[in-house]
Write a protein that holds these residues in place. Structure first.
Motif, PDB file in Angstrom:
ATOM      1  N   ILE B1093     -11.295   2.940  10.039  1.00  0.00           N
ATOM      2  CA  ILE B1093     -11.117   4.148   9.237  1.00  0.00           C
ATOM      3  C   ILE B1093     -10.766   5.331  10.132  1.00  0.00           C
ATOM      4  N   ILE B1094     -11.435   5.397  11.280  1.00  0.00           N
ATOM      5  CA  ILE B1094     -11.123   6.497  12.200  1.00  0.00           C
ATOM      6  C   ILE B1094      -9.679   6.381  12.673  1.00  0.00           C
ATOM      7  N   LEU B1095      -9.256   5.152  12.959  1.00  0.00           N
ATOM      8  CA  LEU B1095      -7.912   4.972  13.498  1.00  0.00           C
ATOM      9  C   LEU B1095      -6.822   5.195  12.453  1.00  0.00           C
ATOM     10  N   ILE B1096      -7.174   5.152  11.183  1.00  0.00           N
ATOM     11  CA  ILE B1096      -6.161   5.417  10.154  1.00  0.00           C
ATOM     12  C   ILE B1096      -5.573   6.805  10.338  1.00  0.00           C
ATOM     13  N   SER B1097      -6.386   7.714  10.868  1.00  0.00           N
ATOM     14  CA  SER B1097      -5.849   9.066  11.052  1.00  0.00           C
ATOM     15  C   SER B1097      -5.477   9.327  12.517  1.00  0.00           C
ATOM     16  N   LEU B1103       2.291   2.923  14.702  1.00  0.00           N
ATOM     17  CA  LEU B1103       1.918   1.503  14.673  1.00  0.00           C
ATOM     18  C   LEU B1103       0.410   1.316  14.663  1.00  0.00           C
ATOM     19  N   VAL B1104      -0.301   2.228  15.343  1.00  0.00           N
ATOM     20  CA  VAL B1104      -1.756   2.126  15.359  1.00  0.00           C
ATOM     21  C   VAL B1104      -2.305   2.317  13.956  1.00  0.00           C
ATOM     22  N   ARG B1105      -1.801   3.340  13.283  1.00  0.00           N
ATOM     23  CA  ARG B1105      -2.285   3.593  11.917  1.00  0.00           C
ATOM     24  C   ARG B1105      -1.981   2.407  11.017  1.00  0.00           C
ATOM     25  N   GLU B1106      -0.752   1.912  11.148  1.00  0.00           N
ATOM     26  CA  GLU B1106      -0.341   0.805  10.293  1.00  0.00           C
ATOM     27  C   GLU B1106      -1.238  -0.415  10.536  1.00  0.00           C
ATOM     28  N   ARG B1136      -6.262   8.948   1.616  1.00  0.00           N
ATOM     29  CA  ARG B1136      -5.717   9.975   2.507  1.00  0.00           C
ATOM     30  C   ARG B1136      -4.448   9.443   3.189  1.00  0.00           C
ATOM     31  N   ALA B1137      -4.477   8.175   3.536  1.00  0.00           N
ATOM     32  CA  ALA B1137      -3.316   7.595   4.213  1.00  0.00           C
ATOM     33  C   ALA B1137      -2.102   7.503   3.311  1.00  0.00           C
ATOM     34  N   ARG B1143       6.473   6.402   6.398  1.00  0.00           N
ATOM     35  CA  ARG B1143       6.642   5.595   5.204  1.00  0.00           C
ATOM     36  C   ARG B1143       5.927   4.245   5.328  1.00  0.00           C
ATOM     37  N   ALA B1144       6.087   3.633   6.494  1.00  0.00           N
ATOM     38  CA  ALA B1144       5.494   2.299   6.665  1.00  0.00           C
ATOM     39  C   ALA B1144       3.988   2.347   6.456  1.00  0.00           C
ATOM     40  N   VAL B1145       3.365   3.427   6.953  1.00  0.00           N
ATOM     41  CA  VAL B1145       1.921   3.554   6.803  1.00  0.00           C
ATOM     42  C   VAL B1145       1.563   3.715   5.328  1.00  0.00           C
ATOM     43  N   ARG B1146       2.372   4.517   4.643  1.00  0.00           N
ATOM     44  CA  ARG B1146       2.079   4.724   3.221  1.00  0.00           C
ATOM     45  C   ARG B1146       2.147   3.403   2.469  1.00  0.00           C
ATOM     46  N   GLN B1147       3.147   2.610   2.796  1.00  0.00           N
ATOM     47  CA  GLN B1147       3.279   1.331   2.100  1.00  0.00           C
ATOM     48  C   GLN B1147       2.071   0.431   2.336  1.00  0.00           C
ATOM     49  N   GLU B1148       1.650   0.382   3.594  1.00  0.00           N
ATOM     50  CA  GLU B1148       0.466  -0.424   3.898  1.00  0.00           C
ATOM     51  C   GLU B1148      -0.736   0.104   3.143  1.00  0.00           C
ATOM     52  N   ALA B1149      -0.820   1.446   3.062  1.00  0.00           N
ATOM     53  CA  ALA B1149      -1.970   2.050   2.395  1.00  0.00           C
ATOM     54  C   ALA B1149      -2.019   1.629   0.935  1.00  0.00           C
ATOM     55  N   VAL B1150      -0.856   1.567   0.286  1.00  0.00           N
ATOM     56  CA  VAL B1150      -0.831   1.134  -1.113  1.00  0.00           C
ATOM     57  C   VAL B1150      -1.386  -0.281  -1.225  1.00  0.00           C
TER      58      VAL B1150
END
Lengths: 159, 1175
Positions: B1093-1097, B1103-1106, B1136-1137, B1143-1150
């Motif tokens: 969770i910490i690394l999401i931000s 790539l780390v977030r993803e 939050r993500a 964009r790639a992070v947003r997709q993973e977040a979904v």
């Protein structure tokens, strides 16, 4: 309940190929922001399954990329969809699916309007009102039958 | 007697059906085995067995009798290879044959018959009469379709066996048997059985005479035909290990798959022809894609099998069906934008390829007939008439385009079929195409120099051009495929050949003119594509200058070359032209077209090579290099020429830089060197045998260095070093020796290096001034020479003789203290490759590994004058001499010196580690000592900011040394550079060092030392193969988590954070080590989720977030009870993500949000329903 299908034989269109994003300068820049745009929102909703057919909304041309309006800075999205037939009672369900999908996929800051394309539905105003009234949407989502139906329609979008 | 009672016991346990099913089947199998082994060992004879079993075989209780007979049958199956006497076999078979009538105990009888009939000929044989008796009994007694699936299968197997192994016996039964076959297979539905039935039909059709078969052909085919096309509606049904393809093959090639067996059955006898062909043609119009494809396949197979005479009746119908299929399956448009010359526009289309296949087959069988139809075909003639009305490709309507392409492919198939067919096709169509294009028979000598372009000013007709290119391609393929043209003896009397030859000159000219279009023209893409493709085909005709005269060929090459040189702004044209040149080049190389090779060399290669050294800067340099490297890759001789050209250009430009200090040339030379090492050298490696060229390249560069005056940027040095390493690396030992000689001469001529000092064992005096000044070393001459020399050593083979090893080691030891990394790498490479003393071989200049190690570790190479204060805790006095490890441990207080020493030691350690030397242990202990001593220091000098900072960074370097030790490097000690690599060295190191570090982490009391230790661990973990880490996931995960949280504080550590996270996601998603990994993950679920969770931000790397989100997705699959408490937390973080900038992070977040809310709702749903109901 209505017996039989409302539109028994819809016209099925070809899926558009998923456009590859043209490599922008953002790719190399770790800190540059990529704005939420039309294509991204369309990618969220294109695979939603039609409630009564095993086709996606894109294949039935219920939604197209051009029918989506996005303003990232003002946090606003408007989706205009076109039911396959004028008296389609599924229009509200489709609208609900769109709303739920976008609710789950867009950041909470966005205001989402879901509209039936003008002149494509018999009770256009009623449907629009129902879809954009958050009390009624919330109430609809309390109904386990509806939620099941919506979840089933949304399932293909997460593959 | 005891044996007998035991036997009875076993028989009893097999026959008995009272106990529980699973237990029972085990017991039965066991008793079966026991009895079988008794029989095999001759402890028991069959006679005694039968006598003992008598009751079981004849009782009136159906169940027991069935089991008894089955036991006997199974036993015979086990004894398949044991010799039995003929009498036994005969009586047994008679028994089983008789029992076929006993439908209540049928299975045993079937198994027994099968076992006996399948016996190897070695141990007793079945006579024809016996087999015949079986068949007769079969015909009389078996009602196959009324049996259960397994019994049906056995029946079919029996029938198949009879047909295949006892043809003499069964043929005499004639119609009766055929009737029985029809009856048995009629209405079969099980795929396994179908496989057998199709095969039975095939075998039967081969076995019986046509007269006999004729009566049954229609019945048999009626039964078969209803299975076509094979189409499984329940393809996912659990036990369908027979695939659709299998089923459908069963009806052509035996034992392959169903579809093929069916195909084989269809084509098994030409008597099926009146039934099969109409059926297949009818199915061709089916809307089911697979039915179409199958019909086409079957048709081409049957065509071959049935023979020309029988097919002739259906030829007309086939032709119209094929035409329809081809017309309808073509894509309506070609896309010219793709830059490929082979398969432009057409997507893979199975129906199209299959229909063309079929056309090819029938055409070859009956070319005269088909030819007349093709030539007389109205549609085709209509197309020919209509194309002239359209000027450009875009104007043609979609429908006509589709037809145009269909006609193109039909004509090309027919022209390819045979020279005769090609003659007719060309004769009837080519002149009218030429007419449409406005071309006349040209006199080739005149037309090479087009002065009168008046005819060609007008644009060419695209439709005609398309067909013309298709025809030419067909001719080219015909020429390439037919054996007779391989000799130069010309097909000069073939008419197609004369036609093509007479038009070739004007055609080439016309095609050239289409290329003279500008990019903003309407039909630019089409023009360019057709022009290039047409010229390419003209340029790749086999057979020397028979069709295409040499001057035309050279003209074509010239056209392309001038496009390459001048039309670089016209991207599409440029790319296509380059591809065409590459095609032509490899064509010449493949078919040894000597004459054309000469022209190619003269026209293309010379020009292209001159690009490299030309001073014309209008053409972008990267494009030049692309052209050079692509064309150079086509053939050995060309490559040689290109390499020479490149080398000259490199040397000339380097000379400019190094002697005249021209900065502009520096950029050029960097690009040249990159092209040389990235594109040309790999190709050289592939082809092999360019040794002298590489050697000369290396020596030339050393020559230049010798003359050099000024030295410029680091970038140039890096590029030169890379090229040098790769070039020297691919040389043989002898050539490397020569390079070493040269390099060493240059090195010893260098004024800066106190060779004499080094030769003597007097410690070298280091002073602070000298060291600090040398920090900007990259531009100095010494650094250049030293680095280049280091790169030569890095690339050396283990057997190569390095002159003056001791001296070189000392030199590098000193230079590495100045922060010269190549020197450290060279030392690592040397200790990696030096021979051991015990080998007794004289390698590497008489210096063995042990001696080198002595110099590196034990000798005190350096001393300091008074200006340098030595640390008191080092136990050293002023003026005394010290060694490398002392400096690492902090014997001096010069920070940079210590850092460089650590890096150097790490590279040396890597060299030792890779060869599996034990000394590496000492080195790691030095590093660990560094980690600890400095952290101690750090903890008690907290007030002193300066000292804290400096020591902290030194410790960090010590931790990062583990990265050097474990990481794979392209620059040094790779397989390409001949490193000695012991298998599994990483695993070994991991398992020795991790326990030490782990215990240190547990013992450490300050947060600082803990963080440093974690850092070292992080480096080791991220470079170890995942499988090893998985094995002790339990201990690793906490360290990994600590590492992540410590490292994520600093931006500069983002890469290591990412690689650690990859290890984590590897552990989470691993499928094989589920039991080991999963437990540990479940145990640590809380920490893992918290850290993810910490690394999401994490702001510094997308790539780390993803990956962090992906880890969370993987975590959502854990047991519900374990992750439920974290659910809210995760959902908040993920939502939050959803607003992440990438964009790639947003997709993973979904995806992640869905996975987590689903795991919530799955359990929550039932609760909701419950509430609902209760209300």
């Amino acid at each position: 309940m209505v017996s039989g299908l409302i539109n028994a034989n819809p016209v099925v269109y070809e899926k558009k190929e998923r456009r590859a994003r043209s490599a922008s300068s953002c790719v190399n820049d770790e800190y540059a922001a990529e704005q939420i745009d039309q294509q991204e929102v369309f990618d969220h909703v294109r695979d939603i399954k039609d409630p009564e057919h095993p086709y996606s909304l894109e294949e039935l041309k219920v939604i197209t990329e051009d029918a989506i309006e996005v303003d990232d800075e003002r946090s606003y999205v408007r989706v205009t969809f076109t039911p396959t037939v004028e008296h389609c009672s599924m229009a509200t369900v489709i609208g609900l699916c769109l709303r739920v999908k976008l609710m789950r996929s867009l950041p909470p800051r966005f205001k989402v309007d879901i509209m039936v394309a003008p002149g494509t539905h018999a009770t256009e105003a009623a449907v629009n009102k129902q879809l954009n009234d958050k009390e009624r949407v919330a109430a609809a989502l309390e109904n386990p039958n509806l939620v099941d139906m919506v979840d089933e329609c949304l399932a293909p979008t997460f593959d | 007697m005891a044996e007998a009672s035991q036997l009875i016991q076993h028989i009893e346990s097999f026959v008995n059906l009272s106990s529980s099913p699973t237990h029972q089947s085990q017991l039965q199998a066991a008793s079966l085995d026991v009895i079988a082994s008794l029989l095999k060992k001759n402890v028991l004879t069959i006679e005694t067995l039968v006598r003992e079993m008598g009751m079981y075989l004849t009782t009136t209780d159906d169940v027991i009798r069935a089991r008894g007979i089955l036991l006997l049958g199974e036993l015979l199956t086990h004894l398949a290879s044991k010799p039995l006497d003929d009498a036994t076999i005969h009586s047994m078979l008679a028994f089983f044959t008789d029992r076929l009538a006993d439908w209540k105990a049928l299975r045993g009888a079937l198994v027994g018959c099968l076992a006996l009939l399948r016996r190897k000929s070695s141990g007793g044989v079945i006579t024809t009469n016996d087999a015949k008796a079986v068949a007769q009994s079969y015909i009389q007694n078996l009602q196959v379709q009324s049996l259960a699936q397994h019994d049906r299968k056995l029946c079919f197997e029996l029938l198949e066996c009879l047909l295949q192994r006892y043809p003499d016996a069964v043929v005499s039964l004639g119609e009766d048997l055929l009737y029985a076959i029809c009856e048995a297979i009629d209405g079969e539905k099980d795929p396994h059985c179908l496989m057998l039935t199709f095969h039975i039909v095939e075998v039967a059709a081969e076995l019986f005479s046509d007269d006999l078969l004729a009566n049954f052909a229609s019945d048999l085919f009626e039964i078969l035909g209803c299975y076509f096309p094979i189409h499984f509606t329940h393809s996912k049904a659990e036990d369908f290990d027979v695939k659709r393809d299998d089923l459908s093959r069963a009806l052509m090639f035996p034992n392959l798959s169903l579809s093929h067996i069916m195909q084989a059955a269809f084509s098994s006898t030409s008597l099926f022809e009146p039934f099969a062909i109409p059926l297949l043609l009818e199915k061709l119009s089916s809307s089911l894609q697979s039915a179409k494809v199958d019909s086409l396949k079957y048709l081409s197979h049957c065509t071959v099998k049935y023979g020309a005479d029988r097919i002739e009746k259906h030829a007309k119908a086939m032709w119209s069906s094929i035409k329809d299929a081809v017309y309808s399956s073509h894509e309506p448009t070609l896309s010219f934008a793709s830059e490929s010359l082979d398969g432009v526009g057409f997507r893979e289309n199975v129906i199209l390829t299959e229909s063309l296949n079929l056309l090819d087959t029938v055409f070859k069988q009956n070319s005269g007939l088909f030819l007349s139809w093709i030539i007389g075909d109205e549609d085709i003639n209509l197309i020919f008439k209509s194309i002239s009305s359209y000027k450009t490709y875009k104007e043609i309507s979609l429908q006509s385009k589709q037809k145009l392409h269909a006609v193109g492919s039909i004509l090309s198939v027919s022209a390819k079929a045979s020279p005769a067919a090609c003659n007719s096709v060309m004769e009837s169509f080519f002149p009218c195409l030429m007419h449409a294009l406005g071309l006349s028979v040209g006199n080739s000598t005149q037309d090479c120099f087009p002065n009168d372009g008046n005819v060609l000013r007008g644009k060419l007709n695209h439709g005609a051009l398309y067909l013309c290119i298709e025809l030419m391609t067909a001719c080219r393929e015909l020429m390439a495929s037919s054996e007779e043209f391989k000799s130069v003896a010309a097909p000069a009397n073939e008419r197609w050949y004369c036609l093509l030859q007479s038009y070739s000159a004007s055609l080439a000219k016309a095609l050239r003119s289409t290329l003279e279009t500008s990019a903003n023209e309407d039909s630019y893409e089409t023009n360019v594509y057709f022009g290039v493709k047409g010229l390419l085909i003209l340029g790749t005709f086999r057979g020397g200058s028979l069709i295409i005269s040499n001057s035309i060929f050279e003209n074509i090459l010239l056209t392309f070359t001038s496009i390459i040189i001048s039309e670089f702004e016209n991207t599409l044209l440029w790319k296509l032209a380059l591809k065409a040149l590459v095609h032509i080049g490899s064509f010449i190389d493949r078919f040894n077209e000597s004459e054309k090779a000469l022209s190619y060399m003269d026209v293309v290669i010379e020009k292209i090579v001159s690009l490299a050294s030309s001073h014309d800067f209008s053409m972008p340099f990267p494009l030049k290099l692309e052209a050079i490297s692509e064309i150079g890759a086509t053939g050995r001789n060309y490559l040689l020429k290109i390499v020479q050209g490149l080398e000259e250009a490199v040397c000339a430009n380097l000379y400019e830089v190094l002697v005249h200090g021209n900065p502009k040339s520096a950029e050029v030379v960097v690009q040249l060197l990159e092209c040389y090492s990235n594109k040309v050298l790999p190709r050289i490696h592939e082809i092999g045998g360019f040794e002298e060229v590489l050697l000369r390249f290396a020596v030339n560069i050393w020559n230049l260095i010798e003359k050099s005056v000024t030295f410029s940027s680091q970038g140039l040095l890096d590029a030169t070093m890379k090229a040098m390493k790769l070039a020297v690396g691919s040389c043989s030992v002898e050539s490397q020796n020569i390079v070493f000689q040269k390099a060493f001469t240059v090195l010893s001529l260098g004024t800066y290096f106190p060779l004499e000092d080094a030769a003597s064992n007097i410690p070298i005096l280091l002073n602070e001034f000298q060291l600090t000044q040398e920090t900007s070393i990259s531009s100095s001459r010494e650094a250049w020479i030293c680095s280049l020399f280091a790169s030569v050593i890095i690339a050396a083979r283990p057997q190569t003789h390095i002159p003056n090893v001791r001296l070189v080691i000392r030199l590098f030891m000193t230079t590495l203290l100045k922060g010269n990394v190549p020197a450290a790498q060279a030392l690592g490479s040397m200790v990696n490759k030096l021979g051991l003393k015990s080998n007794g071989t004289e390698v590497h200049g008489n210096c063995t590994l042990e001696e080198a190690m002595d110099i590196i570790f034990d000798s005190k190479l350096w001393s300091f004058n008074d200006s340098v204060t030595l640390r008191s805790n080092g136990g050293l006095e002023n003026g005394s001499s010290i060694g490398l490890t002392d400096i690492c441990r902090g014997a001096t207080n010069i920070r940079s010196l210590q850092v460089h020493a650590i890096a150097g030691l790490a590279w040396i350690g890597k060299g030792l580690l890779m060869r599996g030397h034990e000394k590496v242990k000492d080195i790691t202990m030095t590093f660990i000592e560094c980690l600890l001593s400095n952290s101690k220091l750090g903890s008690f000098s907290l007030e002193q900011d300066y000292s804290e900072n400096s020591s902290e960074s030194v410790v960090k370097y010590a931790a990062d040394a583990f990265k050097i030790l474990m990481g794979d490097s392209e620059d040094c000690l790779s397989r390409k550079l001949h490193a000695t690599i012991r298998p599994l060295y990483k695993q070994r190191f991991y398992s020795t060092i991790m326990p030490i570090l782990q215990s240190l982490i547990i013992k450490s009391n300050s947060s600082f030392s803990r963080s440093i230790l974690c850092r070292a661990c992080a480096h080791i973990i991220s470079d170890t193969p995942l499988i090893v880490v998985l094995n002790d996931a339990k201990t690793v995960i906490p360290i990994l988590m600590d590492g992540l949280s410590i490292l994520s504080n600093d931006v500069s550590d983002k890469d290591i954070v990412y690689s650690l996270l990859l290890v984590l996601s590897g552990i989470l998603t691993d499928k094989n080590g589920k039991t080991i990994g999963q437990e540990a993950v479940i145990e640590c679920a809380h920490i893992i989720i918290d850290h993810s969770i910490i690394l999401i931000s994490y702001p510094h790397m997308m790539l780390v977030r993803e990956t962090a989100i992906q880890c969370l997705v993987a975590m959502s699959g854990l047991p519900h009870a374990r992750i439920y408490p974290m659910r809210r937390q995760v959902l908040q973080a993920v939502s939050r993500a959803l607003d992440d900038p990438k964009r790639a992070v947003r997709q993973e977040a979904v995806r992640c949000r869905q996975a987590w809310s689903q795991s919530l709702s799955m359990k929550g749903e039932s609760g909701d329903c419950f509430n609902h109901v209760s209300q």
